[in-house]
Design an enzyme around this catalytic site. Structure first.
Site, short mmCIF file in Angstrom:
data_model
loop_
_atom_site.label_atom_id
_atom_site.label_comp_id
_atom_site.label_asym_id
_atom_site.label_seq_id
_atom_site.Cartn_x
_atom_site.Cartn_y
_atom_site.Cartn_z
CG LEU A 125 -1.73 1.29 1.46
CD1 LEU A 125 -2.73 1.51 0.33
CD2 LEU A 125 -2.44 1.25 2.81
CD GLU A 127 1.95 4.69 -4.52
OE1 GLU A 127 2.12 5.89 -4.85
OE2 GLU A 127 1.24 3.89 -5.16
CB SER A 132 -2.26 7.40 6.69
OG SER A 132 -1.52 6.63 7.63
CB THR A 158 6.53 -6.41 5.92
OG1 THR A 158 6.53 -5.17 6.63
CG2 THR A 158 7.10 -7.48 6.82
NE ARG A 268 25.54 -3.06 37.15
CZ ARG A 268 26.46 -2.40 37.87
NH1 ARG A 268 26.82 -2.84 39.06
NH2 ARG A 268 27.00 -1.29 37.39
CD GLN A 336 17.98 5.75 32.82
OE1 GLN A 336 18.06 5.89 31.61
NE2 GLN A 336 18.66 6.48 33.68
CG HIS A 338 19.68 -3.81 31.18
ND1 HIS A 338 18.32 -3.94 31.36
CD2 HIS A 338 20.15 -5.08 30.95
CE1 HIS A 338 17.97 -5.22 31.24
NE2 HIS A 338 19.06 -5.93 31.00
N GLY A 340 24.68 1.37 31.61
CA GLY A 340 25.54 1.36 30.42
C GLY A 340 25.40 0.10 29.60
CD GLU A 363 -0.71 -3.32 9.97
OE1 GLU A 363 -1.84 -2.96 9.60
OE2 GLU A 363 -0.21 -4.39 9.63
#
Length: 379
Positions: A125, A127, A132, A158, A268, A336, A338, A340, A363
């Site tokens: 669909l 282009e 939309s 896709t 951690r 955040q 995790h 670094g 979509e």
């Protein structure tokens, strides 16, 4: 009101989870890095019946309802958004369009191979200058007796280079704008029809994306899909269902990010304690989990309305809008948590964040969903 999934759907959920634990989780990072479409794993998904979920059994499909499909898509997305996008788009767009609007002959010809995964479907669909806004479509179809000549280009498609069966929409009556669009089924190798891969995407990197090029493509009228000039109007019902699965995909990504962040926070150590002991971390996890659970309920409500053949357009847009934005927030907080390490590919949360962004765009963007919701409220 029963919030428990039926036993059959829970069984499908377990099948998808077990498959992803063994076949997807160990490889998803490598697929993402290489922008590699996982042909072998997609083939196995077809053997499990996950590529023909909405297709009736007489066409070798699984004949599942929308709630079951959304559940499977969520489960796969928890491990790999790209693979979930392949499943969602194949089932809902190309295959779904043929299923809903194809002739008996077209269904007999295409659906069995699509349902089994022997062939993949793509749907065109968007282009370069229109998404939309279908009134901006420039691809054309001109009728000459029993033949049509198609010209134009599609983008961000896709399965664009790995697909075998393509549904493309072109303008066949310029004066009618959206009411002058017609769908056609094209096959790979049709003279004048070519595909070009798009690389360098932010996320969904192992989902195949491409441009489709139509250069004087000649097709018989028997390849017209649905009534002449009804292509875009038919598309609206296709997109409503697709928004349910994209919402489910977003829920899966958000859920995966939360689960990864929770596990990391318990391992951690900082200041002599697991960081899960700190209120700042706990509140990020609590907020994210609450939003993702709410998003799942919105998506499931839309799926149940669809299955009950009740109006579900507004519910689908609400589910997709909330789920996609909640997933972005959850994935960002997971990065955040995790610290670094979240900014590296050593942990999957950065990939989830990159993948989740598409859910706010594909979509129908979040802005389009707000337009749909407001329009329905103000009717």
């Amino acid at each position: 009101m029963d919030f428990e999934l039926p036993d059959m759907i829970r069984s499908l959920q377990r099948t998808a989870r077990d498959f992803c634990e063994s076949e997807v989780k160990p490889q998803a990072r490598a697929w993402d890095r290489a922008e590699m479409f996982p042909h072998a794993v997609v083939k196995k998904l077809g053997e499990l019946g996950f590529l023909g979920m909405s297709v009736p059994e007489r066409y070798d499909g699984a004949a599942l309802d929308m709630l079951a499909i959304a559940t499977v898509v969520e489960e796969i997305a928890r491990y790999d958004g790209s693979l979930a996008l392949t499943v969602a788009s194949h089932n809902g767009l190309g295959t779904g369009h043929i299923l809903r609007f194809g002739s008996d002959a077209q269904k007999e010809k295409y659906l069995p191979a699509l349902a089994s995964g022997k062939k993949l479907a793509a749907w065109g669909l968007t282009e370069p200058g229109s998404g939309s806004d279908a009134a901006g479509m420039r691809s054309t179809g001109v009728r000459h007796g029993d033949q049509w000549i198609l010209n134009g280009a599609k983008t961000f498609i896709t399965q664009g280079t790995v697909g075998d069966v393509f549904v493309v929409l072109v303008r066949t009556d310029a004066a009618k704008l959206q009411k002058g669009v017609t769908a056609f089924i094209l096959e790979r190798g049709t003279p004048g029809f070519s595909q070009r891969a798009i690389h360098g995407k932010l996320g969904m990197r192992s989902s195949d994306t491409a441009e489709l090029i139509l250069e004087n493509v000649e097709v018989p009228d028997t390849q017209r899909l649905g009534d002449e000039n009804m292509g875009f109007l038919n598309t609206l019902s296709i997109l409503d269902r697709g928004r349910i699965t994209i919402g489910a995909l977003a829920v899966g990504l958000g859920r995966g990010a939360i689960e990864e962040a929770a596990a990391y926070s318990k391992d951690r150590q900082a200041f002599g304690h697991p960081i899960s002991d700190f209120q700042a971390i706990r509140w990020m996890l609590a907020d994210s989990a609450t939003e993702i659970d709410a998003a799942r309920l919105l998506v499931q409500r839309a799926a149940l309305l669809c299955d009950a053949k009740e109006p579900f357009s507004r519910a689908a847009s609400m589910g997709k809008l909330f789920a996609s934005e909640a997933a972005m927030r959850a994935c960002s907080k997971a990065v955040q948590i995790h610290g670094g390490y979240g900014y590296t590919s050593e942990f999957p949360v950065e990939r989830y964040l990159r993948d989740a962004k598409l859910c706010e765009i594909g979509e129908g963007t979040s802005e389009v969903q707000r337009m749909v919701i407001a329009r329905e409220l103000l009717r």
